[in-house]
Motif scaffolding. Structure first.
Motif, PDB file in Angstrom:
ATOM      1  N   LEU A 175       0.898  -1.418   0.093  1.00 37.54           N
ATOM      2  CA  LEU A 175       0.304  -0.644   0.135  1.00 37.54           C
ATOM      3  C   LEU A 175       0.753   1.837   0.330  1.00 37.54           C
ATOM      4  N   ALA A 176       2.259   0.842   0.669  1.00 36.21           N
ATOM      5  CA  ALA A 176       2.874   2.735   0.878  1.00 36.21           C
ATOM      6  C   ALA A 176       3.482   3.024  -0.728  1.00 36.21           C
ATOM      7  N   LEU A 177       3.655   1.804  -1.506  1.00 37.29           N
ATOM      8  CA  LEU A 177       4.615   1.531  -2.679  1.00 37.29           C
ATOM      9  C   LEU A 177       3.262   2.364  -3.837  1.00 37.29           C
ATOM     10  N   ALA A 178       2.147   1.987  -3.705  1.00 41.83           N
ATOM     11  CA  ALA A 178       0.763   2.192  -4.363  1.00 41.83           C
ATOM     12  C   ALA A 178       0.029   3.803  -3.982  1.00 41.83           C
ATOM     13  N   GLU A 179       0.490   3.530  -2.942  1.00 43.18           N
ATOM     14  CA  GLU A 179       0.587   5.295  -2.312  1.00 43.18           C
ATOM     15  C   GLU A 179       0.826   6.749  -3.242  1.00 43.18           C
ATOM     16  N   ALA A 180       2.723   5.798  -2.926  1.00 49.21           N
ATOM     17  CA  ALA A 180       3.947   6.516  -3.285  1.00 49.21           C
ATOM     18  C   ALA A 180       3.309   6.555  -5.269  1.00 49.21           C
ATOM     19  N   TRP A 181       3.233   5.716  -5.715  1.00 53.20           N
ATOM     20  CA  TRP A 181       1.926   5.976  -7.247  1.00 53.20           C
ATOM     21  C   TRP A 181       1.340   6.561  -7.617  1.00 53.20           C
ATOM     22  N   ARG A 182       0.492   7.262  -6.630  1.00 51.79           N
ATOM     23  CA  ARG A 182      -0.623   7.537  -7.018  1.00 51.79           C
ATOM     24  C   ARG A 182      -0.266   9.649  -7.263  1.00 51.79           C
ATOM     25  N   VAL A 238      20.174   7.452 -12.587  1.00 48.22           N
ATOM     26  CA  VAL A 238      20.751   8.160 -11.096  1.00 48.22           C
ATOM     27  C   VAL A 238      20.152   9.427 -10.913  1.00 48.22           C
ATOM     28  N   ALA A 239      20.377  10.401 -12.351  1.00 47.10           N
ATOM     29  CA  ALA A 239      20.343  11.551 -13.067  1.00 47.10           C
ATOM     30  C   ALA A 239      18.993  12.071 -11.834  1.00 47.10           C
ATOM     31  N   SER A 240      17.504  11.544 -12.554  1.00 45.87           N
ATOM     32  CA  SER A 240      16.474  11.550 -12.142  1.00 45.87           C
ATOM     33  C   SER A 240      16.376  11.504 -10.564  1.00 45.87           C
ATOM     34  N   GLU A 241      17.037  10.705  -9.962  1.00 46.15           N
ATOM     35  CA  GLU A 241      16.773  10.505  -8.499  1.00 46.15           C
ATOM     36  C   GLU A 241      17.509  11.771  -7.504  1.00 46.15           C
ATOM     37  N   ALA A 242      18.587  12.209  -7.955  1.00 49.15           N
ATOM     38  CA  ALA A 242      19.499  13.733  -8.150  1.00 49.15           C
ATOM     39  C   ALA A 242      18.606  14.414  -8.217  1.00 49.15           C
ATOM     40  N   LEU A 243      17.541  14.394  -9.076  1.00 53.97           N
ATOM     41  CA  LEU A 243      16.599  16.049  -8.905  1.00 53.97           C
ATOM     42  C   LEU A 243      15.743  15.944  -8.203  1.00 53.97           C
ATOM     43  N   ALA A 251      10.785   8.166 -13.964  1.00 56.31           N
ATOM     44  CA  ALA A 251      10.270   7.257 -14.331  1.00 56.31           C
ATOM     45  C   ALA A 251      11.041   6.208 -13.226  1.00 56.31           C
ATOM     46  N   ALA A 252      11.877   7.333 -12.651  1.00 54.20           N
ATOM     47  CA  ALA A 252      12.559   6.568 -11.330  1.00 54.20           C
ATOM     48  C   ALA A 252      11.671   6.996 -10.147  1.00 54.20           C
ATOM     49  N   ARG A 253      10.371   7.177 -10.296  1.00 58.34           N
ATOM     50  CA  ARG A 253       9.473   7.183  -8.994  1.00 58.34           C
ATOM     51  C   ARG A 253       9.172   5.328  -9.632  1.00 58.34           C
ATOM     52  N   TYR A 254       8.721   5.143 -11.035  1.00 57.08           N
ATOM     53  CA  TYR A 254       8.624   3.219 -11.234  1.00 57.08           C
ATOM     54  C   TYR A 254       9.702   3.172 -11.026  1.00 57.08           C
ATOM     55  N   LEU A 255      10.808   2.668 -10.765  1.00 51.46           N
ATOM     56  CA  LEU A 255      11.903   1.906 -11.193  1.00 51.46           C
ATOM     57  C   LEU A 255      12.596   2.553 -10.951  1.00 51.46           C
ATOM     58  N   PRO A 256      13.440   2.330  -9.520  1.00 54.17           N
ATOM     59  CA  PRO A 256      14.593   2.783  -9.612  1.00 54.17           C
ATOM     60  C   PRO A 256      16.239   2.578  -9.750  1.00 54.17           C
ATOM     61  N   SER A 257      16.703   3.163  -9.676  1.00 55.40           N
ATOM     62  CA  SER A 257      18.526   2.788 -10.330  1.00 55.40           C
ATOM     63  C   SER A 257      18.856   1.640  -9.813  1.00 55.40           C
ATOM     64  N   VAL A 258      19.956   0.751 -10.765  1.00 50.67           N
ATOM     65  CA  VAL A 258      20.749  -0.054 -10.543  1.00 50.67           C
ATOM     66  C   VAL A 258      20.660  -0.757  -8.871  1.00 50.67           C
ATOM     67  N   PRO A 301       2.050  -4.147 -16.852  1.00 48.23           N
ATOM     68  CA  PRO A 301       1.297  -2.788 -16.938  1.00 48.23           C
ATOM     69  C   PRO A 301       2.482  -1.633 -16.746  1.00 48.23           C
ATOM     70  N   LEU A 302       4.105  -2.005 -15.806  1.00 49.84           N
ATOM     71  CA  LEU A 302       4.594   0.029 -15.869  1.00 49.84           C
ATOM     72  C   LEU A 302       4.980  -0.273 -17.216  1.00 49.84           C
ATOM     73  N   ALA A 303       5.126  -1.394 -18.141  1.00 48.67           N
ATOM     74  CA  ALA A 303       6.115  -0.782 -18.961  1.00 48.67           C
ATOM     75  C   ALA A 303       5.496   0.204 -19.995  1.00 48.67           C
ATOM     76  N   PRO A 304       4.338   0.820 -19.772  1.00 44.65           N
ATOM     77  CA  PRO A 304       4.242   1.773 -21.013  1.00 44.65           C
ATOM     78  C   PRO A 304       4.345   3.361 -19.615  1.00 44.65           C
ATOM     79  N   ARG A 305       4.082   2.981 -18.929  1.00 45.05           N
ATOM     80  CA  ARG A 305       4.737   4.548 -18.361  1.00 45.05           C
ATOM     81  C   ARG A 305       5.818   4.501 -17.822  1.00 45.05           C
ATOM     82  N   VAL A 306       6.871   3.522 -17.754  1.00 45.57           N
ATOM     83  CA  VAL A 306       8.637   4.432 -17.329  1.00 45.57           C
ATOM     84  C   VAL A 306       8.756   4.342 -19.021  1.00 45.57           C
ATOM     85  N   GLY A 307       8.141   3.369 -20.035  1.00 49.48           N
ATOM     86  CA  GLY A 307       8.782   3.721 -21.055  1.00 49.48           C
ATOM     87  C   GLY A 307       8.339   5.132 -21.880  1.00 49.48           C
TER      88      GLY A 307
END
Length: 782
Positions: free
Chosen positions: A162-169, A484-489, A508-515, A574-580
């Motif tokens: 639920l925390a992740l679902a809230e973060a993705w809202r 990585v640059a997105s996370e820094a921003l 995109a980093a909101r859904y897929l963090p850097s490695v 389902p996340l592929a189009p959002r990140v893409g």
């Protein structure tokens, strides 16, 4: 050949065309992607613009508004509609305010929740944290949220799901009534959908809109609720429907008008049949050439513009029909006309040939269609039509009315000084008329009514949908560096939200963090023995059974051992189009996009972006620069086309006086058309320019045939008859196009209709042989 045999061969030709046309219609796919009519991008901003136009998050969104019933009834319909569309493969997501919980995260990604959720960045799963989580779950199980929480507790006692679902809202949401989104007035239930089809995939968008309407009809029941669909996909459907409707009535009126005009002009029912054969052959040959060279996906604008070439193609058989009379073999007739006809065809084809080097796929298609169609119509007129016509029809030169008209025309003065004054006046209007000369706004080419565009902006504000004008871009060597640059921003973006510069953002980093971020979170997860010991210590303080949380232990260990998620791992999920849509990967580079909502302070966002190596891209500015580049290429093609036309006419006529008589009407017409458009405050767009070549081709034909008629009275009368019929038919076609609500067709129709009128009048005044070259009395000349 007998009349019956000629008719049989004509019908056989027609049947062959119908069969070939049926085959082509089954194989042809029409594209509506406007990017095919844009030039190749030269700057990073232009490349990104072309990607964003069809693939960006803003272009895929559809916004639904339900109204006409009580709020509770609307909320019920909203929930039912969401459930009906949730599993539809045509949509990436369907949101109405009731999507928190298990549905927010795909099942395949739930073991990764500890790598994707930011809550472990500053904490750990020790005994105290677990004990606090179990106490909170006891309270949840005794609350109204028990039905939502209970299935999660064994595998997720900390409720990371639920925390992740809230973060993705979305960062900004509309108000919620009866667990559904509503507008500020509380009268309209709102839903937000993202289509899987790209914004410039008209077929995919049309299917998505149809699926929504069908689902709404199924769930509406007896409710008086009404559905409103707003967004690029709905607009594409609206454009397609409107274009098809207008094409239907324009085509019907054109067909009836042309048939009646041919019947009136030639007093024979066979002429409309024979006249359509070269025209149909030209259109089908052009389509076949497009499919051969460009595959089976042809742009709709190419077809719309290409088939307006009826204004040129129809001239060839009409000149042949008007000059045919008793005592003249059809084959000899067509040989006499061939020099003028071939010169006009060659000049127009050479002019359009310049578009093959424009760097624009749509214009290349248009050039191929035009050249093949014109050549086919001319060759059919030269080699096939003479065998089918009546060799001794009524001679149009014997018409008393036509003779009387010609005598009036002969008395017209030769306005040499008047034409010079007219040219100077037109040039003054073009140069001095206040207001913008060029139309640089791509959005002005859409036929979507202004109220719908305003409604789109209103619903985007209500729903917090991404801004379609501004987007932040981060360039990097690869996808990992871009993340990585997105996370820094993100901290800077959070500050901008707090300061009110923007309402929210998405990246995109909101859904897929850097490695790197995922591995850091993995290192924060305890080893199996340590986690079991911490869990046992926490369970002792609670009423839960010690073995109730085995799924939780398994999920944490899977997350600890799992390879980090990368963009390619999301394929088919389902996340592929959002990140893409927010992370664009190319060869040797990647671009991370940050979509913005509620942008208020452009300067503050731009400063913050520059400080972190990002850029704030203004889509409007990028589109205007793209249009300017396109216009430069079109103008260069026009200049080459003018030279090609002049050179072809010179090669055919070889006399300066004759060349000037042919080219002057065409040149002056171009100037007059520009003056009229500018005089009415019309900003010129790319399709005005392309239409000028078509108008020039018409003028060239009129002038060539008037000049070709020379001093022979009967030939002059037949030429006048042919040009009158040609110009009347062309004027009918393009005048109807000028009434269209589709800006592209309106620009083409208005420009060419003006060109027809000016070319006809000027060809009569300039191109016909001067009185001094023959006896002023037509009867004496005979």
């Amino acid at each position: 050949m007998s009349a019956a045999a000629r008719l049989a061969w004509a019908l056989a030709w027609l049947l062959a065309l119908l069969g070939f046309g049926a085959w082509l219609s089954q194989s042809l796919t029409v594209s509506g992607d406007l990017r095919r009519f844009l030039p190749d991008a030269r700057t990073p901003e232009q490349r990104l613009l072309l990607d964003e136009l069809g693939e960006g998050p803003g272009s895929r969104l559809l916004m639904l508004a339900l109204s006409g019933d009580t709020p509770q009834a609307l909320a019920e319909r909203s929930h039912a509609l969401r459930e009906a569309l949730a599993d539809d493969a045509r949509f990436v997501f369907v949101a109405n305010g009731a999507d928190a919980g298990l549905d927010a995260i795909p099942d395949a990604l739930r073991p990764y929740r500890y790598l994707l959720s930011p809550r472990l960045d500053g904490g750990t799963l020790d005994a105290d944290a677990l004990a606090e989580a179990l106490d909170a779950r006891l309270q949840d199980l005794g609350s109204p949220a028990a039905d939502l929480v209970e299935p999660l507790v064994p595998s997720d006692p900390t409720l990371e799901t639920l925390a992740l679902a809230e973060a993705w809202r979305p960062a900004t949401l509309p108000q919620s009534l009866h667990e559904a989104w509503f507008d500020r007035a509380g009268r309209q239930a709102l839903l937000l959908l993202e289509t899987r089809a790209a914004g410039f995939d008209p077929d995919g968008q049309r299917e998505a809109v149809a699926a929504i309407r069908d689902a709404f009809d199924a769930v509406r029941g007896g409710s008086p609720a009404v559905l409103e669909i707003i967004g690029p996909g709905a607009f594409a459907d609206e454009i397609g429907t409107r274009t098809a409707r207008e094409a239907g009535w324009i085509g019907s009126v054109d067909t009836v008008g042309l048939v009646l005009l041919l019947l009136l002009a030639y007093r024979s029912w066979r002429i409309p049949l024979l006249g359509v054969l070269p025209l149909a052959s030209a259109g089908l040959a052009g389509l076949a050439a497009l499919m051969l060279l460009f595959g089976d996906r042809v742009h709709g604008i190419t077809l719309a513009f290409g088939f307006t070439l009826i204004g040129v193609v129809q001239d060839y058989p009409i000149h042949f029909f008007s000059h045919q009379h008793a005592g003249l073999s059809p084959w000899r007739n067509v040989r006499r006309l061939w020099p003028a006809l071939a010169t006009g065809v060659a000049a127009t084809c050479i002019a359009y040939l310049t578009f093959l080097f424009s760097g624009v796929d749509g214009l290349r298609q248009l050039a191929v269609f035009t050249i093949v169609a014109l050549a086919t119509a001319a060759l059919c007129t030269r080699w096939l039509l003479p065998a089918l016509v009546d060799p001794a029809p009524r001679d149009v030169a014997a018409s008393p009315r036509l003779l009387a008209l010609w005598r009036r025309i002969e008395r017209l003065p030769r306005p040499r000084i008047g034409l010079a004054v007219l040219a100077l006046a037109a040039l003054a209007v073009v140069a001095l008329r206040p207001g913008a000369f060029w139309e640089n706004d791509l959005s002005r080419l859409t036929p979507v009514p202004a109220p719908l565009l305003e409604r789109d902006a209103q619903l985007r504000a209500e729903l917090g949908a991404p801004d379609v004008r501004y987007v932040l871009t981060l360039q990097a060597a690869d996808a990992e560096a871009a993340l990585v640059a997105s996370e820094a921003l993100r901290p800077t973006l959070d500050t901008l939200v707090a300061d009110g510069a923007i309402d929210g953002y998405d990246l995109a980093a909101r859904y897929l963090p850097s490695v790197a971020r995922q591995r850091a979170r993995q290192r924060a997860l305890p080893a199996p023995d340590a986690l079991r010991a911490a869990l046992d210590a926490a369970v002792v303080r609670s009423p839960f059974r010690p073995d109730a949380f085995e799924p939780f232990l398994e999920d944490v260990e899977r997350a600890r051992q799992a390879p980090p998620l990368r963009p390619g791992d999301l394929a088919g999920r389902p996340l592929a189009p959002r990140v893409g849509a927010l992370l664009l990967e190319g060869e040797g580079h990647a671009t991370a996009l940050v979509s913005l909502t509620g942008l208020r302070d452009v300067a503050a966002v731009e400063r913050a972006a520059r400080a972190h190596g990002a850029r704030l891209l203004d889509m409007k500015q990028a589109s205007e620069s793209l249009v300017a580049d396109y216009r430069a290429r079109i103008l260069a093609a026009l200049a080459l086309a003018a030279l090609a036309l002049s050179a072809t006419v010179w090669f055919a006529l070889r006399a300066l006086r004759r060349v000037l008589r042919v080219l002057l009407p065409m040149a002056l017409t171009t100037l007059l058309v520009l003056a009229v458009l500018r005089g009415f405050g019309i900003e010129l767009n790319l399709f005005h320019l392309v239409s000028l070549i078509l108008a020039a081709g018409l003028g060239l034909d009129y002038a060539l045939f008037f000049e070709h008629a020379g001093e022979d009275r009967d030939d002059q009368l037949r030429t006048l008859h042919a040009v009158l019929v040609c110009s009347a038919m062309t004027l009918l076609v393009f005048s109807l196009l000028a009434l269209s609500s589709v800006p592209v067709l309106r620009a083409i129709g208005g420009t060419v209709a003006l060109g027809v009128v000016f070319n006809f009048v000027l060809a009569l005044l300039v191109a016909r042989a001067p009185l001094g070259e023959y006896d002023a009395d037509p009867e004496a000349a005979a």
